[in-house]
Scaffold this active site. Sequence first.
Site, PDB file in Angstrom:
ATOM      1  N   GLU A 285      52.082  28.591  37.021  1.00 40.70           N
ATOM      2  CA  GLU A 285      51.696  27.726  35.908  1.00 40.70           C
ATOM      3  C   GLU A 285      51.453  28.492  34.607  1.00 40.70           C
ATOM      4  OE1 GLU A 285      48.481  25.245  37.270  1.00 40.70           O
ATOM      5  OE2 GLU A 285      49.842  23.996  38.457  1.00 40.70           O
TER       6      GLU A 285
ATOM      7  N   GLU B 291      55.214  22.175  43.468  1.00 33.14           N
ATOM      8  CA  GLU B 291      53.882  21.685  43.824  1.00 33.14           C
ATOM      9  C   GLU B 291      53.837  20.184  43.577  1.00 33.14           C
ATOM     10  OE1 GLU B 291      50.348  23.451  42.258  1.00 33.14           O
ATOM     11  OE2 GLU B 291      51.122  25.502  42.338  1.00 33.14           O
TER      12      GLU B 291
END
Length: 452
Positions: free
Chosen positions: A234, A354
Amino acid sequence: MFLKFNFVIPIRYRDLASDCRAKRASKNLSRLLSFTCFVSKSYTTYRNNMAGNGLFYPILGFATCVTFVYMSFGGLWMRYDEPKLSFVETNGTQFFLDGRAFYINGWNSYWLMDHAVDEDNRPRVREMLQAGAKMGLTICRTWAFNDGHYNALQISPGIFNERVFRALDHVIAEARQHGVRLLLSLVNNLKPYGGKTQNYFKNYIRTILTRKNTVTGIEYRNDPTIFAWELMNEPRCISDTSGDTLQDWIEEMSTFVKSIDKNHLVTVGLEGFYGPDNAKKLTVNPEDWASRLGSDFIQNSKISNIDFASVHVYPDQWFHDQEFEDKLKFVSKWMISHIEDGDKELKKPVLFSEYGLSNLNKDFLPSQRDKLYRTVLDVIHKSAKRKHAGAGALVWQFFVEGMDEFGDDFGIVPWERSSTYSLFTQHSCKLAKIQRWAQPEKSLKELCSQRT
């Protein structure tokens, strides 16, 4: 997923594996020396008494000795039975394995390396990988980093804990034994578990990629058990919302990885938000804040050394006032938008690395998770049938029993809820059918046969 945990630190146990092997080798050597003397004496007797038999008895004695050596030391020399694996590649907007399209049904278990350090926790690693393989899951995403904390891999910049490195060796070897490939994330954007500002990152990358596995004897860069490298979990750069800083970093680091490792695929680890110069910031991004994080899905993913795009899916974290059904509609729109980008603009596979739903949401029901999972998996199945860029998805995240202190509000034990377990196994069967049973797990093939 950004992680915050309060760990209950388990009791540490000394790694006895090397001591046991050494004792076994010493014992076998003593037995071998004794037996060699016996063979030598026996051969002398045979030579004196049975000279007329020529070479028969010397050959018999030698063959017996070789057999004994093999039986005594076979467990040491042949203790690792290496399965045959190939590297996953890309072909346009699809992953390819052994000449066939390869669609991914997988999961996240960030904790594998941490649990492989201590002998009392290590069985959980095998249990998780065995269970994933039995469900037909092909990729597990996990951390290949942990800086400056308990069970830290990198104690300080450039200083590594060999005990923890051996734990990562074990995870890779165990995954190989079960036919599961690993997406290894190299660093976290934020402080927990190590962030990019804490690393001399190129030295870290070089150390990881050139590591020789103490179990398999294979350097990481040469091991097809590793599906791909993820540069960062991320990535964001709020100090430069233009995206230039992060773009330069990705270009530099992806080039550096490829200069060392030409076998493996590389991805960024993006959440999938569109940047300030992309028209989709208004039509697809969850809210305006998402375009001001210093990342841009298209720009970051277009880099030549990035082999496939990565996207995360967390509607309950991005919207707080929407009804659940509206969040599901957003998930479909979000995923289809990125698949279209992969097909038309990036010309690369898109992996939704994810996705999940928190149990801390107001009025949460376990059935809501099943609905979210089904929504994601249905989009992937439709994309795969049409040979589009939606190449797979990895749920966040799986645990085994007895891990409550390590869990987060997204984690599940997949077999505790039969409807959830069936969702994943059915999806594995659907993808296997599209792939024409390319290298199916035997247990999965039997499972899918029962469903047809």
